[in-house]
Design a protein around this motif. Structure first.
Motif, PDB file in Angstrom:
ATOM      1  N   ASP A  10       6.451  17.708   0.362  1.00  0.00           N
ATOM      2  CA  ASP A  10       5.473  17.893   1.429  1.00  0.00           C
ATOM      3  C   ASP A  10       4.438  16.771   1.432  1.00  0.00           C
ATOM      4  N   LYS A  11       3.990  16.410   0.245  1.00  0.00           N
ATOM      5  CA  LYS A  11       3.001  15.335   0.175  1.00  0.00           C
ATOM      6  C   LYS A  11       3.609  13.994   0.579  1.00  0.00           C
ATOM      7  N   PHE A  12       4.903  13.809   0.196  1.00  0.00           N
ATOM      8  CA  PHE A  12       5.569  12.566   0.582  1.00  0.00           C
ATOM      9  C   PHE A  12       5.791  12.525   2.101  1.00  0.00           C
ATOM     10  N   GLN A  13       6.135  13.702   2.684  1.00  0.00           N
ATOM     11  CA  GLN A  13       6.266  13.775   4.128  1.00  0.00           C
ATOM     12  C   GLN A  13       4.932  13.515   4.805  1.00  0.00           C
ATOM     13  N   LEU A  14       3.862  14.059   4.200  1.00  0.00           N
ATOM     14  CA  LEU A  14       2.528  13.810   4.738  1.00  0.00           C
ATOM     15  C   LEU A  14       2.176  12.335   4.639  1.00  0.00           C
ATOM     16  N   LEU A  15       2.596  11.722   3.547  1.00  0.00           N
ATOM     17  CA  LEU A  15       2.381  10.284   3.404  1.00  0.00           C
ATOM     18  C   LEU A  15       3.126   9.523   4.486  1.00  0.00           C
ATOM     19  N   ASN A  16       4.380   9.949   4.753  1.00  0.00           N
ATOM     20  CA  ASN A  16       5.148   9.321   5.838  1.00  0.00           C
ATOM     21  C   ASN A  16       4.440   9.495   7.183  1.00  0.00           C
ATOM     22  N   GLN A  17       3.968  10.725   7.407  1.00  0.00           N
ATOM     23  CA  GLN A  17       3.276  10.984   8.675  1.00  0.00           C
ATOM     24  C   GLN A  17       2.026  10.125   8.808  1.00  0.00           C
ATOM     25  N   ASP A  51       8.755  24.227  -7.438  1.00  0.00           N
ATOM     26  CA  ASP A  51       7.574  24.266  -6.566  1.00  0.00           C
ATOM     27  C   ASP A  51       6.907  22.903  -6.501  1.00  0.00           C
ATOM     28  N   TRP A  52       6.856  22.230  -7.688  1.00  0.00           N
ATOM     29  CA  TRP A  52       6.255  20.894  -7.690  1.00  0.00           C
ATOM     30  C   TRP A  52       7.062  19.911  -6.832  1.00  0.00           C
ATOM     31  N   GLU A  53       8.401  20.056  -6.908  1.00  0.00           N
ATOM     32  CA  GLU A  53       9.243  19.171  -6.103  1.00  0.00           C
ATOM     33  C   GLU A  53       9.013  19.399  -4.606  1.00  0.00           C
ATOM     34  N   GLN A  54       8.881  20.672  -4.201  1.00  0.00           N
ATOM     35  CA  GLN A  54       8.586  20.958  -2.797  1.00  0.00           C
ATOM     36  C   GLN A  54       7.219  20.420  -2.416  1.00  0.00           C
ATOM     37  N   GLU A  55       6.265  20.600  -3.369  1.00  0.00           N
ATOM     38  CA  GLU A  55       4.931  20.067  -3.113  1.00  0.00           C
ATOM     39  C   GLU A  55       4.962  18.551  -2.998  1.00  0.00           C
ATOM     40  N   TYR A  56       5.799  17.951  -3.874  1.00  0.00           N
ATOM     41  CA  TYR A  56       5.945  16.496  -3.808  1.00  0.00           C
ATOM     42  C   TYR A  56       6.569  16.079  -2.479  1.00  0.00           C
ATOM     43  N   THR A  92       0.831  -1.210   0.000  1.00  0.00           N
ATOM     44  CA  THR A  92       0.000   0.000   0.000  1.00  0.00           C
ATOM     45  C   THR A  92       0.860   1.252   0.000  1.00  0.00           C
ATOM     46  N   PHE A  93       1.865   1.295   0.899  1.00  0.00           N
ATOM     47  CA  PHE A  93       2.730   2.482   0.960  1.00  0.00           C
ATOM     48  C   PHE A  93       3.548   2.613  -0.324  1.00  0.00           C
ATOM     49  N   LEU A  94       4.103   1.517  -0.804  1.00  0.00           N
ATOM     50  CA  LEU A  94       4.945   1.583  -1.997  1.00  0.00           C
ATOM     51  C   LEU A  94       4.131   2.026  -3.209  1.00  0.00           C
ATOM     52  N   GLU A  95       2.876   1.552  -3.331  1.00  0.00           N
ATOM     53  CA  GLU A  95       2.044   1.968  -4.455  1.00  0.00           C
ATOM     54  C   GLU A  95       1.723   3.448  -4.369  1.00  0.00           C
ATOM     55  N   ARG A  96       1.363   3.922  -3.183  1.00  0.00           N
ATOM     56  CA  ARG A  96       1.046   5.342  -3.028  1.00  0.00           C
ATOM     57  C   ARG A  96       2.285   6.201  -3.273  1.00  0.00           C
ATOM     58  N   ALA A  97       3.422   5.768  -2.780  1.00  0.00           N
ATOM     59  CA  ALA A  97       4.658   6.525  -2.996  1.00  0.00           C
ATOM     60  C   ALA A  97       5.024   6.551  -4.474  1.00  0.00           C
ATOM     61  N   GLU A  98       4.877   5.383  -5.155  1.00  0.00           N
ATOM     62  CA  GLU A  98       5.202   5.326  -6.578  1.00  0.00           C
ATOM     63  C   GLU A  98       4.239   6.172  -7.395  1.00  0.00           C
ATOM     64  N   SER A  99       2.973   6.120  -7.028  1.00  0.00           N
ATOM     65  CA  SER A  99       1.973   6.922  -7.729  1.00  0.00           C
ATOM     66  C   SER A  99       2.257   8.410  -7.564  1.00  0.00           C
ATOM     67  N   LEU A 100       2.592   8.800  -6.366  1.00  0.00           N
ATOM     68  CA  LEU A 100       2.903  10.210  -6.104  1.00  0.00           C
ATOM     69  C   LEU A 100       4.143  10.633  -6.879  1.00  0.00           C
TER      70      LEU A 100
END
Length: 800
Positions: free
Chosen positions: A230-237, A223-228, A134-142
């Motif tokens: 942040d979203k990846f950090q949110l995914l980690n959280q 900006d997209w990389e920072q957004e990515y 689940t995490f790997l799929e969401r991370a790969e999708s992001l």
């Protein structure tokens, strides 16, 4: 003069006053026996809630100050509130300053266990969550989502550039370059130089426009990389929260009544997300560090260092620190060496005695505290500030600039009890102005207590408590009586009892040994007698050597007949805690002179200051009795025969005066009597110490040379109350072989020693003929007449 009755020489216990048959029938004493003054001081200090009311217990060693204080504190300390648990935890905002948690008794250990359980679950669960499909799929999708956005934007720029015959290439990771094309190949410097000015200008304009657009695109990509991120950090959280959230929520709910713990758990929740590497990366190095620190629990960052742990049912702490070094008292921070580098963290903070005694009582020896460098100043600083700060001693000495921790200070609430002698107490009072402010209560321990039927019963209870505490056989009442009599002997007073608990405890231990050796199930009087005899024998080698010298005649003493200018004086020699009487021959000679008394011991620097004072006092006595109108033309000299060491004390001044009077009057002194006592200028006999040992020493000498029935000792009348003589002396007195006399004045002493009345002066100051003082007065008048005759002859010869 009649000798003292046998009842005056020893005060025995009356068994009928004891209502018990053995110490088994007595309730062990829990209070401090005979120490009402000290007990009141301790009670007062314990009750005072203000700072500075610490205790200094004054008294000589062996009184049992520590034992009695511990017994009292253990009984009364429960009146105070139970102390807290103290923990150090990580400070996630400032790692060099670990936070301290104060928790109710027992809760610190619970928190430590809860955190260890939490970490043991997260160490396994977090890596599993990040390895899940689940995490790997969401991370790969992001990742794919943002990669496509980036590629699309750059592709548009690349297509637009291609239409303008310009190529967009990647020159460095994350860096792009626009290059003018020459067909399918980029222009070289040579081919670009062959272009016309207009063509070159056209390429430059196109590239400048494209660069502006590329920069806008790259900013958008950033900006997209920072957004990515942040979203990846949110995914980690979210992933971490899905694993740890419920667990930490449960702990926060469990400790909701303790705000500091809840705040700490919130910090743990945030820090886990920020430091996922601790859980996800290879932990071999951390494991090696933990192994070097003798702690295998991982991860260390979230451990709870339980500095002081109290059980819920535990009473107020009473801590005895026998080795009050700086680290033992104030705590320290350990270091771990790993691959040549020194590490430390909050989990390596170690407590000191002050931490363990916080909320209770800390007992220490004052001398040991003062002997340790920097301990006394640190102790005063802690008591003044009422906080404990853990600092390394190296930092205190400024010998090392090594980076170390600065743990948060712990509030200090402790009653400090120092044990010391009076000399140390006086030195601190005089030379340390802060001492009186920090130690406002002095517990002054008594050396003795009054001997009454009631106090004897209390003392018996004290013996019962020692029996129970030391796990000894019980004493029957005759053994109790003998122990009490021995205590009076130690106190050197018939109506006192010694409170020197160490000596009493030693006697009971040795009596217990002899009782068990004989197969008895209780300590009886003979066992106590055997213990005393054995202890005396073990310590009496020097005494026996001295008496052997009397036996073989190398030490010259006479216990028969009468001699002019010779007397037996009594002294005491102490050899490592064992004291024995040592008779000494004192002699005096007279000669024509100016009235001085020559103290040979003082002149050769073998006489102490107190002995010299005694000789001066007897000189004053002689001058006041025989030289108040005319000078004395007779001088005398005094010495201790066969004395090769320093002589001090004034207990021989009575004997010295008597032997001087014998020499002045040429009247012999009885050698079968020995004398001890000091005098004042009026001829009154004053008490001295060691009177029992002195009498026993002369009795032993008389026994060696043969008892005649006339021998005895002369002591001050004020010393009769100090008599607790050995059984051998008492038996000899009963059988008429030895006597003890008491005197109040010099006159009584010389009358007993010489058999002549001393004499009382009439109104003209004349002593009756035939009296001792009359003989001396007549002799001195003859010398004065001789002096006047010689002076007349001298004047006549000068006139001629």
């Amino acid at each position: 003069m009649k000798p003292l009755a046998i009842s005056k020489l020893y005060k025995a216990c009356k068994l009928k006053e004891f209502e018990f048959t053995s110490t088994r029938n007595l309730e062990p004493l829990e209070e401090i026996v005979g120490q009402n003054r000290a007990q009141e001081a301790v009670r007062f200090a314990m009750a005072m809630p203000h700072g500075g009311y610490n205790i200094y217990a004054v008294g000589r060693n062996g009184l049992g100050k520590r034992t009695m204080m511990l017994r009292y504190l253990n009984r009364h300390a429960e009146d105070r509130q139970p102390p807290a648990d103290w923990c150090y935890v990580a400070n996630f905002d400032e790692p060099r300053s670990p936070r301290v948690l104060q928790l109710p008794p027992g809760l610190g250990y619970t928190l430590k266990q809860d955190m260890e359980k939490l970490m043991s679950r997260l160490v396994k669960a977090i890596p599993q969550a990040f390895d899940s499909d689940t995490f790997l799929e969401r991370a790969e999708s992001l990742k794919n989502e943002y990669s496509k956005l980036q590629e699309d934007e750059l592709e548009r720029v690349a297509k637009q550039a291609k239409r303008k015959n310009v190529s967009l290439t990647m020159s460095t990771p994350g860096g792009y370059r626009l290059v003018a094309m020459h067909g399918d190949q980029p222009h070289t410097a040579e081919t670009f130089a062959e272009l016309t000015e207009e063509e070159r200008k056209q390429f430059e304009d196109v590239i400048n426009r494209l660069e502006k657009k590329l920069r806008r695109v790259l900013r958008k990509v950033g900006d997209w990389e920072q957004e990515y991120t942040d979203k990846f950090q949110l995914l980690n959280q979210e992933t971490v929260e899905s694993v740890s959230g419920n667990l930490i929520d449960a702990l926060q709910k469990k400790y909701r009544a303790h705000t500091p713990v809840v705040d700490y758990l919130k910090g743990v929740r945030a820090d886990i997300t920020e430091n996922l590497d601790i859980f996800l990366e290879d932990s071999d190095e951390q494991a090696a560090f933990a192994y070097a620190a003798l702690d295998r629990k991982m991860p260390r960052r979230y451990q709870v260092n339980l500095l002081v742990h109290r059980k819920k049912e535990e009473e107020v702490p009473v801590v005895v620190e026998d080795n009050p070094t700086y680290h033992n008292l104030f705590g320290y921070v350990e270091n771990v060496t790993y691959k040549g580098t020194v590490f430390t963290d909050f989990s390596l903070i170690r407590p000191g005695s002050l931490h363990k005694a916080n909320g209770g009582y800390l007992l220490m020896d004052a001398i040991k505290v003062l002997e340790q460098p920097f301990v006394w100043d640190g102790l005063k600083r802690a008591l003044r500030s009422r906080t404990m700060q853990i600092n390394s001693l190296e930092r205190e000495l400024t010998l090392s600039g090594t980076i170390s921790l600065e743990p948060e200070a712990i509030p200090l609430q402790v009653k400090l009890i120092l044990f010391g002698d009076r000399e140390t107490w006086l030195l601190l009072q005089n030379y340390d102005p802060e001492f009186s402010e920090l130690f406002r209560v002095t517990a002054d321990f008594e050396n003795e207590m009054y001997r009454t039927p009631e106090s004897q019963h209390m003392y018996a209870k004290f013996l019962a408590s020692l029996v129970v505490e030391k796990e000894l056989l019980h004493l029957d009442r005759q053994a109790v009586a003998r122990t009490i009599e021995y205590s009076s002997r130690m106190a050197e007073h018939q109506d006192r009892l010694s409170l020197h608990a160490a000596d009493v405890a030693n006697l009971l231990r040795e009596s217990d040994y002899w009782a068990r050796q004989s197969g008895a199930n209780m300590i009886h009087r003979p066992h106590v007698e055997q213990a005393l005899s054995s202890a005396r024998y073990r310590s009496s080698r020097i005494r026996d050597q001295y008496y052997a010298s009397i036996r073989d005649g190398s030490t010259m003493l006479s216990t028969h007949g009468a001699v002019v200018g010779q007397i037996n004086a009594l002294s005491v020699l102490s050899t490592g805690g064992f004291e024995f009487g040592m008779p000494a021959r004192v002699t005096a000679t007279c000669h024509y002179g100016d009235g001085d008394v020559i103290d040979i011991e003082r002149d050769v620097k073998l006489g102490g200051t107190i002995h010299s004072k005694g000789v001066m006092i007897l000189s004053s006595f002689l001058a006041s009795h025989f030289g108040h109108t005319d000078p004395m033309h007779l001088s005398a000299s005094l010495t201790f025969e066969q004395s090769y060491g320093e002589v001090d004390g004034d207990s021989a001044s009575l004997a010295e005066l008597c032997v001087l009077l014998s020499s002045l009057a040429k009247v012999p002194i009885r050698q079968d009597l020995a004398v001890t006592g000091s005098i004042n200028q009026f001829g009154q006999v004053q008490p001295v110490g060691g009177v029992n040992e002195k009498i026993e020493g002369f009795f032993e000498t008389c026994s060696i040379q043969g008892l005649t029935g006339t021998q005895g000792a002369v002591i001050p009348a004020t010393n009769v109350q100090n008599l607790m003589l050995d059984k051998d002396v008492l038996d000899a007195v009963k059988s008429g072989q030895f006597s003890v006399y008491s005197v109040r004045t010099v006159q009584e002493a010389v009358e007993l020693l010489t058999g002549k009345p001393a004499g009382q002066p009439n109104r003209q100051g004349r002593y009756p003929r035939g009296t001792l003082f009359g003989i001396i007065q007549k002799r001195l008048e003859g010398l004065r007449e001789h002096e006047r005759h010689e002076a007349q002859l001298e004047r006549k010869s000068e006139g001629a």
